[in-house]
Scaffold this motif. Structure first.
Motif, PDB file in Angstrom:
ATOM      1  N   ASN A  84      31.731 -14.908 -22.821  1.00 41.68           N
ATOM      2  CA  ASN A  84      32.004 -13.482 -22.706  1.00 41.68           C
ATOM      3  C   ASN A  84      31.576 -12.762 -23.981  1.00 41.68           C
ATOM      4  OD1 ASN A  84      33.987 -14.193 -24.545  1.00 41.68           O
ATOM      5  ND2 ASN A  84      35.657 -14.043 -23.085  1.00 41.68           N
ATOM      6  N   GLY A  85      31.747 -11.452 -23.989  1.00 40.21           N
ATOM      7  CA  GLY A  85      31.338 -10.658 -25.132  1.00 40.21           C
ATOM      8  C   GLY A  85      32.498 -10.319 -26.048  1.00 40.21           C
ATOM      9  N   LYS A  86      32.153  -9.821 -27.230  1.00 37.68           N
ATOM     10  CA  LYS A  86      33.137  -9.342 -28.202  1.00 37.68           C
ATOM     11  C   LYS A  86      32.697  -7.963 -28.699  1.00 37.68           C
ATOM     12  CE  LYS A  86      32.317 -13.039 -30.577  1.00 37.68           C
ATOM     13  NZ  LYS A  86      32.287 -14.039 -31.673  1.00 37.68           N
ATOM     14  N   ASN A  87      32.248  -7.147 -27.766  1.00 38.62           N
ATOM     15  CA  ASN A  87      31.704  -5.842 -28.123  1.00 38.62           C
ATOM     16  C   ASN A  87      32.849  -4.912 -28.511  1.00 38.62           C
ATOM     17  OD1 ASN A  87      28.831  -6.385 -27.126  1.00 38.62           O
ATOM     18  ND2 ASN A  87      30.091  -6.927 -25.355  1.00 38.62           N
ATOM     19  N   PHE A  88      32.746  -4.276 -29.677  1.00 35.40           N
ATOM     20  CA  PHE A  88      33.913  -3.533 -30.132  1.00 35.40           C
ATOM     21  C   PHE A  88      33.587  -2.211 -30.820  1.00 35.40           C
ATOM     22  CE2 PHE A  88      32.934  -6.957 -33.130  1.00 35.40           C
ATOM     23  CZ  PHE A  88      32.827  -6.298 -34.349  1.00 35.40           C
ATOM     24  N   PHE A  89      34.598  -1.325 -30.756  1.00 34.62           N
ATOM     25  CA  PHE A  89      34.621  -0.054 -31.476  1.00 34.62           C
ATOM     26  C   PHE A  89      35.931  -0.033 -32.237  1.00 34.62           C
ATOM     27  CE2 PHE A  89      36.137   4.477 -31.245  1.00 34.62           C
ATOM     28  CZ  PHE A  89      35.335   4.947 -32.282  1.00 34.62           C
ATOM     29  N   GLY A  90      35.842   0.175 -33.571  1.00 34.81           N
ATOM     30  CA  GLY A  90      37.053   0.029 -34.354  1.00 34.81           C
ATOM     31  C   GLY A  90      37.189   0.967 -35.533  1.00 34.81           C
ATOM     32  N   ILE A  91      38.449   1.083 -35.981  1.00 39.82           N
ATOM     33  CA  ILE A  91      38.836   1.865 -37.154  1.00 39.82           C
ATOM     34  C   ILE A  91      39.500   0.913 -38.146  1.00 39.82           C
ATOM     35  CG2 ILE A  91      40.221   3.774 -38.031  1.00 39.82           C
ATOM     36  CD1 ILE A  91      38.011   4.656 -36.094  1.00 39.82           C
ATOM     37  N   ASN A  92      39.081   0.975 -39.406  1.00 35.30           N
ATOM     38  CA  ASN A  92      39.700   0.137 -40.431  1.00 35.30           C
ATOM     39  C   ASN A  92      41.139   0.596 -40.699  1.00 35.30           C
ATOM     40  OD1 ASN A  92      40.195  -0.459 -43.594  1.00 35.30           O
ATOM     41  ND2 ASN A  92      38.887  -2.029 -42.698  1.00 35.30           N
ATOM     42  N   LYS A  93      42.022  -0.371 -40.946  1.00 36.01           N
ATOM     43  CA  LYS A  93      43.431  -0.070 -41.177  1.00 36.01           C
ATOM     44  C   LYS A  93      43.755   0.186 -42.645  1.00 36.01           C
ATOM     45  CE  LYS A  93      45.274  -2.625 -37.214  1.00 36.01           C
ATOM     46  NZ  LYS A  93      46.206  -3.699 -36.782  1.00 36.01           N
ATOM     47  N   GLY A  94      42.745   0.294 -43.488  1.00 37.47           N
ATOM     48  CA  GLY A  94      42.983   0.567 -44.898  1.00 37.47           C
ATOM     49  C   GLY A  94      43.096  -0.681 -45.751  1.00 37.47           C
ATOM     50  N   ALA A  95      42.644  -1.809 -45.204  1.00 39.59           N
ATOM     51  CA  ALA A  95      42.667  -3.076 -45.939  1.00 39.59           C
ATOM     52  C   ALA A  95      41.430  -3.869 -45.565  1.00 39.59           C
ATOM     53  CB  ALA A  95      43.922  -3.882 -45.622  1.00 39.59           C
ATOM     54  N   HIS A  96      40.959  -4.694 -46.480  1.00 34.60           N
ATOM     55  CA  HIS A  96      39.757  -5.474 -46.236  1.00 34.60           C
ATOM     56  C   HIS A  96      39.925  -6.364 -45.012  1.00 34.60           C
ATOM     57  CE1 HIS A  96      36.035  -7.536 -47.029  1.00 34.60           C
ATOM     58  NE2 HIS A  96      36.665  -8.706 -47.028  1.00 34.60           N
ATOM     59  N   ALA A  97      38.967  -6.278 -44.070  1.00 32.94           N
ATOM     60  CA  ALA A  97      38.916  -7.111 -42.867  1.00 32.94           C
ATOM     61  C   ALA A  97      40.090  -6.869 -41.912  1.00 32.94           C
ATOM     62  CB  ALA A  97      38.852  -8.593 -43.232  1.00 32.94           C
ATOM     63  N   LYS A  98      40.766  -5.743 -42.040  1.00 34.62           N
ATOM     64  CA  LYS A  98      41.849  -5.391 -41.128  1.00 34.62           C
ATOM     65  C   LYS A  98      41.405  -4.199 -40.285  1.00 34.62           C
ATOM     66  CE  LYS A  98      44.801  -8.401 -42.811  1.00 34.62           C
ATOM     67  NZ  LYS A  98      45.278  -9.561 -42.016  1.00 34.62           N
ATOM     68  N   TRP A  99      41.241  -4.437 -38.980  1.00 33.91           N
ATOM     69  CA  TRP A  99      40.697  -3.416 -38.099  1.00 33.91           C
ATOM     70  C   TRP A  99      41.540  -3.267 -36.841  1.00 33.91           C
ATOM     71  CZ3 TRP A  99      36.140  -0.644 -39.075  1.00 33.91           C
ATOM     72  CH2 TRP A  99      35.397  -1.076 -40.196  1.00 33.91           C
ATOM     73  N   ALA A 100      41.583  -2.046 -36.327  1.00 34.66           N
ATOM     74  CA  ALA A 100      42.061  -1.789 -34.972  1.00 34.66           C
ATOM     75  C   ALA A 100      40.821  -1.666 -34.105  1.00 34.66           C
ATOM     76  CB  ALA A 100      42.882  -0.508 -34.929  1.00 34.66           C
ATOM     77  N   ASN A 101      40.580  -2.646 -33.259  1.00 37.90           N
ATOM     78  CA  ASN A 101      39.352  -2.701 -32.464  1.00 37.90           C
ATOM     79  C   ASN A 101      39.644  -2.633 -30.971  1.00 37.90           C
ATOM     80  OD1 ASN A 101      37.261  -2.968 -34.427  1.00 37.90           O
ATOM     81  ND2 ASN A 101      37.824  -5.111 -34.741  1.00 37.90           N
ATOM     82  N   ALA A 102      39.011  -1.691 -30.298  1.00 41.44           N
ATOM     83  CA  ALA A 102      38.899  -1.777 -28.842  1.00 41.44           C
ATOM     84  C   ALA A 102      37.769  -2.762 -28.575  1.00 41.44           C
ATOM     85  CB  ALA A 102      38.589  -0.410 -28.253  1.00 41.44           C
ATOM     86  N   GLN A 103      38.077  -3.843 -27.886  1.00 41.15           N
ATOM     87  CA  GLN A 103      37.097  -4.925 -27.738  1.00 41.15           C
ATOM     88  C   GLN A 103      36.848  -5.220 -26.264  1.00 41.15           C
ATOM     89  OE1 GLN A 103      37.180  -8.238 -30.549  1.00 41.15           O
ATOM     90  NE2 GLN A 103      37.164  -9.658 -28.820  1.00 41.15           N
ATOM     91  N   TYR A 104      35.628  -4.919 -25.825  1.00 38.57           N
ATOM     92  CA  TYR A 104      35.229  -5.145 -24.443  1.00 38.57           C
ATOM     93  C   TYR A 104      34.729  -6.576 -24.283  1.00 38.57           C
ATOM     94  CZ  TYR A 104      32.334  -4.791 -20.217  1.00 38.57           C
ATOM     95  OH  TYR A 104      31.753  -4.999 -18.987  1.00 38.57           O
TER      96      TYR A 104
END
Length: 211
Positions: A84-104
């Protein structure tokens, strides 16, 4: 670029989605991208990232940045999973490598143009494929700009990481748009209908009388 002009690094002009010569850019590695200097206009708290994307048969299995700003926001194509895929749109949470990702988790197509969109209204991240919403998640954090690092450019195109890219692989982008607001579902549909590839009904047409 509405005053946000970009510097082309290693990307080449190519035929666009409607057959226009030099109507798109083609990206073939991590070093090929378009770099847009950070500006106040691009320090958005609400946004829409929209682009027409074409993946080669090889590229469909690899990770590509569509629009990306380090430690801030990202719209990415990634079909590199085996099933499957890991296609994503995301916003960083203010820390390195910490993201809120919508992941299709579906796989995006190869060998054809498709419209790919991410929207964020300050409360919900949404992803669209062509005119259809394909995923969403709730998130109400601020979009960080210059918190973790000094000013960063917005990057269009290029491979997410070089080691994953095969020879002869490429990704083409056409009509990239960045809005400082979240387009509605109806507006995404309108944009798709405005720009979708024309049908083949004009092929062989020798006379047409639009009375």
């Amino acid at each position: 670029g509405n005053g946000n002009d970009g510097k082309v690094n290693g990307a080449a002009l190519a035929e666009g989605r409607l057959g226009k010569r030099d109507g798109a850019y083609v990206f073939s590695n991590k070093e090929s991208n378009i770099e847009i200097r950070e500006s106040d206009a691009l320090k958005m708290q609400k946004m829409t990232i929209n682009a027409w994307v074409y993946l080669s048969e090889e590229a469909v299995h690899e990770p590509w940045d569509i629009v990306y700003k380090k430690n801030s926001f990202q719209l990415v194509v990634d079909n590199s999973g085996k099933t499957n895929g890991k296609n994503f749109f995301g916003i960083n949470k203010g820390a390195h490598a910490k993201w809120a990702n919508a992941q299709y988790g579906g796989r995006l197509p190869a060998g054809k143009w498709f419209m790919y969109t991410g929207t964020y209204d300050g409360a919900i991240l949404k992803q669209y494929l062509d005119s259809s919403q394909i995923n969403s998640i709730s998130y109400d954090g601020l979009v960080p700009h210059g918190v973790l690092t000094k000013e960063r450019p917005v990057i269009i195109g290029g491979a997410s990481w070089a080691a994953a890219i095969k020879e002869n692989s490429f990704c083409k982008l056409d009509n990239v748009r960045i809005y400082n607001r979240s387009l509605s579902k109806e507006e995404v549909e309108e944009l798709y209908n405005l720009e979708k590839p024309k049908s083949g009904l004009e092929k062989g047409l020798v006379a047409y009388y639009p009375f």
